[in-house]
Motif scaffolding. Sequence first.
Motif, PDB file in Angstrom:
ATOM      1  N   THR A 110      64.929  65.326  66.132  1.00 33.53           N
ATOM      2  CA  THR A 110      63.436  64.514  66.064  1.00 33.53           C
ATOM      3  C   THR A 110      62.998  63.969  67.118  1.00 33.53           C
ATOM      4  OG1 THR A 110      64.176  64.094  63.831  1.00 33.53           O
ATOM      5  CG2 THR A 110      62.409  62.884  64.403  1.00 33.53           C
ATOM      6  N   ALA A 111      63.950  63.166  68.119  1.00 29.56           N
ATOM      7  CA  ALA A 111      63.397  62.875  69.180  1.00 29.56           C
ATOM      8  C   ALA A 111      63.062  63.650  70.021  1.00 29.56           C
ATOM      9  CB  ALA A 111      64.426  61.538  69.728  1.00 29.56           C
ATOM     10  N   ALA A 112      63.771  64.908  70.479  1.00 32.29           N
ATOM     11  CA  ALA A 112      63.775  65.950  71.193  1.00 32.29           C
ATOM     12  C   ALA A 112      62.381  66.541  70.845  1.00 32.29           C
ATOM     13  CB  ALA A 112      64.629  66.965  71.341  1.00 32.29           C
ATOM     14  N   ALA A 113      61.974  66.764  69.845  1.00 28.82           N
ATOM     15  CA  ALA A 113      60.542  67.306  69.262  1.00 28.82           C
ATOM     16  C   ALA A 113      59.399  66.591  69.839  1.00 28.82           C
ATOM     17  CB  ALA A 113      60.580  67.609  67.880  1.00 28.82           C
ATOM     18  N   SER A 114      59.645  65.173  69.732  1.00 32.45           N
ATOM     19  CA  SER A 114      58.603  64.408  70.197  1.00 32.45           C
ATOM     20  C   SER A 114      58.561  64.269  71.656  1.00 32.45           C
ATOM     21  CB  SER A 114      58.700  62.896  69.799  1.00 32.45           C
ATOM     22  OG  SER A 114      58.310  62.702  68.331  1.00 32.45           O
ATOM     23  N   ALA A 115      59.673  64.462  72.296  1.00 35.00           N
ATOM     24  CA  ALA A 115      59.502  64.706  73.826  1.00 35.00           C
ATOM     25  C   ALA A 115      58.990  66.040  74.267  1.00 35.00           C
ATOM     26  CB  ALA A 115      61.158  64.408  74.497  1.00 35.00           C
ATOM     27  N   LEU A 116      59.165  66.900  73.379  1.00 34.91           N
ATOM     28  CA  LEU A 116      58.712  68.298  73.930  1.00 34.91           C
ATOM     29  C   LEU A 116      57.266  68.020  73.799  1.00 34.91           C
ATOM     30  CD1 LEU A 116      58.772  71.297  74.622  1.00 34.91           C
ATOM     31  CD2 LEU A 116      59.303  71.589  72.025  1.00 34.91           C
ATOM     32  N   ALA A 117      56.607  67.587  72.691  1.00 29.88           N
ATOM     33  CA  ALA A 117      55.142  67.236  72.543  1.00 29.88           C
ATOM     34  C   ALA A 117      54.634  66.571  73.908  1.00 29.88           C
ATOM     35  CB  ALA A 117      54.673  66.694  71.344  1.00 29.88           C
ATOM     36  N   ALA A 118      55.379  65.650  74.061  1.00 24.54           N
ATOM     37  CA  ALA A 118      54.881  64.558  75.329  1.00 24.54           C
ATOM     38  C   ALA A 118      54.707  65.347  76.252  1.00 24.54           C
ATOM     39  CB  ALA A 118      55.943  63.474  75.298  1.00 24.54           C
ATOM     40  N   GLU A 119      55.524  66.632  76.655  1.00 25.79           N
ATOM     41  CA  GLU A 119      55.504  67.305  77.963  1.00 25.79           C
ATOM     42  C   GLU A 119      54.139  67.562  78.012  1.00 25.79           C
ATOM     43  OE1 GLU A 119      58.363  70.429  78.083  1.00 25.79           O
ATOM     44  OE2 GLU A 119      59.855  68.985  79.035  1.00 25.79           O
ATOM     45  N   TYR A 120      53.277  67.960  76.770  1.00 30.35           N
ATOM     46  CA  TYR A 120      52.031  68.772  77.006  1.00 30.35           C
ATOM     47  C   TYR A 120      50.972  67.625  76.678  1.00 30.35           C
ATOM     48  CZ  TYR A 120      54.753  72.947  75.876  1.00 30.35           C
ATOM     49  OH  TYR A 120      55.898  73.831  76.168  1.00 30.35           O
ATOM     50  N   LEU A 121      51.254  66.457  76.202  1.00 30.63           N
ATOM     51  CA  LEU A 121      50.194  65.588  75.722  1.00 30.63           C
ATOM     52  C   LEU A 121      50.249  64.386  76.294  1.00 30.63           C
ATOM     53  CD1 LEU A 121      50.604  66.077  71.905  1.00 30.63           C
ATOM     54  CD2 LEU A 121      49.024  67.224  73.458  1.00 30.63           C
ATOM     55  N   VAL A 122      51.434  64.001  77.167  1.00 36.55           N
ATOM     56  CA  VAL A 122      51.562  62.764  77.727  1.00 36.55           C
ATOM     57  C   VAL A 122      51.091  62.689  79.338  1.00 36.55           C
ATOM     58  CG1 VAL A 122      52.780  60.569  78.467  1.00 36.55           C
ATOM     59  CG2 VAL A 122      53.161  61.557  76.226  1.00 36.55           C
ATOM     60  N   ARG A 123      50.159  61.945  79.750  1.00 38.00           N
ATOM     61  CA  ARG A 123      49.962  61.757  81.130  1.00 38.00           C
ATOM     62  C   ARG A 123      50.905  61.946  82.186  1.00 38.00           C
ATOM     63  NH1 ARG A 123      47.618  57.158  79.858  1.00 38.00           N
ATOM     64  NH2 ARG A 123      48.229  56.351  82.054  1.00 38.00           N
ATOM     65  N   ARG A 124      50.787  62.376  83.059  1.00 38.98           N
ATOM     66  CA  ARG A 124      51.960  62.178  83.830  1.00 38.98           C
ATOM     67  C   ARG A 124      52.281  61.043  84.658  1.00 38.98           C
ATOM     68  NH1 ARG A 124      55.349  66.923  83.848  1.00 38.98           N
ATOM     69  NH2 ARG A 124      53.993  68.828  83.288  1.00 38.98           N
ATOM     70  N   ASP A 125      51.355  60.217  84.798  1.00 31.91           N
ATOM     71  CA  ASP A 125      51.423  59.055  85.512  1.00 31.91           C
ATOM     72  C   ASP A 125      51.887  57.865  84.486  1.00 31.91           C
ATOM     73  OD1 ASP A 125      48.703  58.967  84.262  1.00 31.91           O
ATOM     74  OD2 ASP A 125      47.771  57.848  85.895  1.00 31.91           O
ATOM     75  N   ALA A 126      52.100  58.144  83.059  1.00 36.42           N
ATOM     76  CA  ALA A 126      52.473  57.279  82.117  1.00 36.42           C
ATOM     77  C   ALA A 126      53.493  56.367  82.535  1.00 36.42           C
ATOM     78  CB  ALA A 126      52.744  58.046  80.763  1.00 36.42           C
ATOM     79  N   ARG A 127      53.212  54.943  82.447  1.00 35.07           N
ATOM     80  CA  ARG A 127      54.475  54.247  82.958  1.00 35.07           C
ATOM     81  C   ARG A 127      55.028  53.324  81.797  1.00 35.07           C
ATOM     82  NH1 ARG A 127      54.676  57.679  85.921  1.00 35.07           N
ATOM     83  NH2 ARG A 127      54.641  57.831  88.150  1.00 35.07           N
TER      84      ARG A 127
END
Length: 309
Positions: A110-127
């Motif tokens: 479950t966590a890995a699926a959200s992290a996979l989505a984050a690779e495409y959806l979260v800004r590279r500079d998210a802090r």
Amino acid sequence: MQVFDHAAVEAALDWPGLIAALRDGFASGAAIAPARQSLAIELPGGETATLLVMPAWEGGRAIGVKVVTFFPGNAAKGQATINAGYLLFDGADGHCVAAIEGDALTARRTAAASALAAEYLVRRDARVLTVVGTGQLAMAVAEAHAAVRSYDRVLVWGRSPEKAQRVARALAAKGLAAEAAADLESACRAADVVSCVTASTQPMIRGAWLRPGSHLDLIGAFKADMRESDTLAVTQARVFVDGRPGALLAGDLAQPAAEGAFDPAAIVADLAELTRGAPGRRDATERTLFKSVGLSQEDLLAAMQVAAG
């Protein structure tokens, strides 16, 4: 038949390897997964539990089925609300290959699926990452998100400040800059990413709290009467899902749709489409939302990795 306990599952499913396995599996589309079966179980005293049956297979390679129980009343007793077991069979001759502890398998995939989505959806500079919830998934989602983005702060909020502090301390012991957050609104307003892992039946996350460029990760609510976000949080964002049929049954999307505020056709892409080149985040200011309810393909891909050692 091999047997894998909680510790063995966690050891076999490191975040980079598991995220890569999910990415490759979704991109190939080889796994077949019928709709999961959800059964209501009436309990003495008027409570209702849920039994989920989730099969998937990859022809000639592997067949798997996960059985999950959801007992929401367990939270008040200090017990786990979700428990699961997984059986993996050989796809060529049908013999049972492995019995796998399902709670760890579910949390990791479950966590890995959200992290996979984050690779495409979260800004590279998210802090700044805010985790909302202190249950079984809180640690896993923080670790998984931190595997794909570098966070300077990880804020943990829960209804119980003591539990939030325990989760934050445990994450800090793993090397994350984690701290308990006293106020949910402030923690959301400060965040580049908000990840929700609760069993809430009422909106907790307000769209007005989410700043431009943020990403909202909604994991906990998987039934129509469960909801973690308000309608604005959905309608102001570009919406992505793990899989359309299941996600549209969950309250975060089903309730705004019933209100006429959200058109299911507005879902931009699911995980399979993202891994095959569908556009994810387009710029630094748009808000994105990922709604997951869990897919049998994820369980199968994770179970295959566990059994392969």
